[in-house]
Design a protein around this motif. Structure first.
Motif: not given
Length: 188
Positions: A31-49
């Motif tokens: 679960d900790g890993l998955l929460e971190g991956l959600i955060r990375v994916a959100r941060t990347h999406l915000e950066a490119v959009t």
């Protein structure tokens, strides 16, 4: 022009339960890993959009006012402009009156017109605009952006052994660019 996040989002636009359902996982040991991956994916999406997915605070630092009257805030949607600070030569901030502002918070990027534009005395970062951007709730986040986060986080999970968490995102899954295309910033 420098954009600084001052207040992180209080929640992620995709929940742990949603990602686990997408991955068809029942165990809780990652679960900790998955929460971190959600955060990375959100941060990347915000950066490119340039889209702030959940409500968060930002500070835009400017050396001087732009030549034209319009200031691009570099994020969308902007909910409020909270303060405009003007610095003197000693580094002391003075609040500008916010009554004469014109905000187009849904433009991409959001745009602001400030009628009162006194010159800053500090030559670097003499003007700071503090604002709140993002959607108010998970339900307001566009479904294609939530889907992009899900497929990106799943892709990162698939390659979790090959690439360390601090080196993510290492790659982008197929179809990701098409999902986010309507939200990407376009420049000439």
């Amino acid at each position: 022009m420098t954009l600084i996040q001052t207040d992180p989002p209080l929640a992620e636009p995709v929940t742990l339960a949603e990602l686990k359902a997408h991955l068809r996982l029942d165990a809780t040991d990652e679960d900790g890993l998955l929460e971190g991956l959600i955060r990375v994916a959100r941060t990347h999406l915000e950066a490119v959009t340039g889209v702030a997915l959940m409500s968060q605070g930002f500070r835009l630092a400017l050396d001087d006012w732009p030549q034209d009257a319009v200031i691009q805030l570099m994020r969308t949607p902007v909910q409020t402009v909270d303060a405009i600070l003007l610095y003197d030569a000693d580094g002391v901030a003075r609040n500008l009156d916010l009554s004469g502002l014109l905000l187009d918070g849904i433009a991409h990027p959001a745009r602001l017109v400030v009628t009162q534009r006194p010159r800053p005395s500090q030559p670097i970062n003499g003007i700071e605009i503090e604002f709140t951007a993002g959607f108010n709730s998970i339900n307001e986040v566009p479904p294609e952006l939530k889907r992009a986060i899900l497929i990106h986080a799943a892709h990162l999970y698939e390659f979790r052994g090959a690439v360390s968490a601090d080196m993510q995102p290492a790659s982008i899954p197929a179809g990701y660019d098409r999902l986010i295309a309507p939200w990407q910033r376009r420049t000439l």
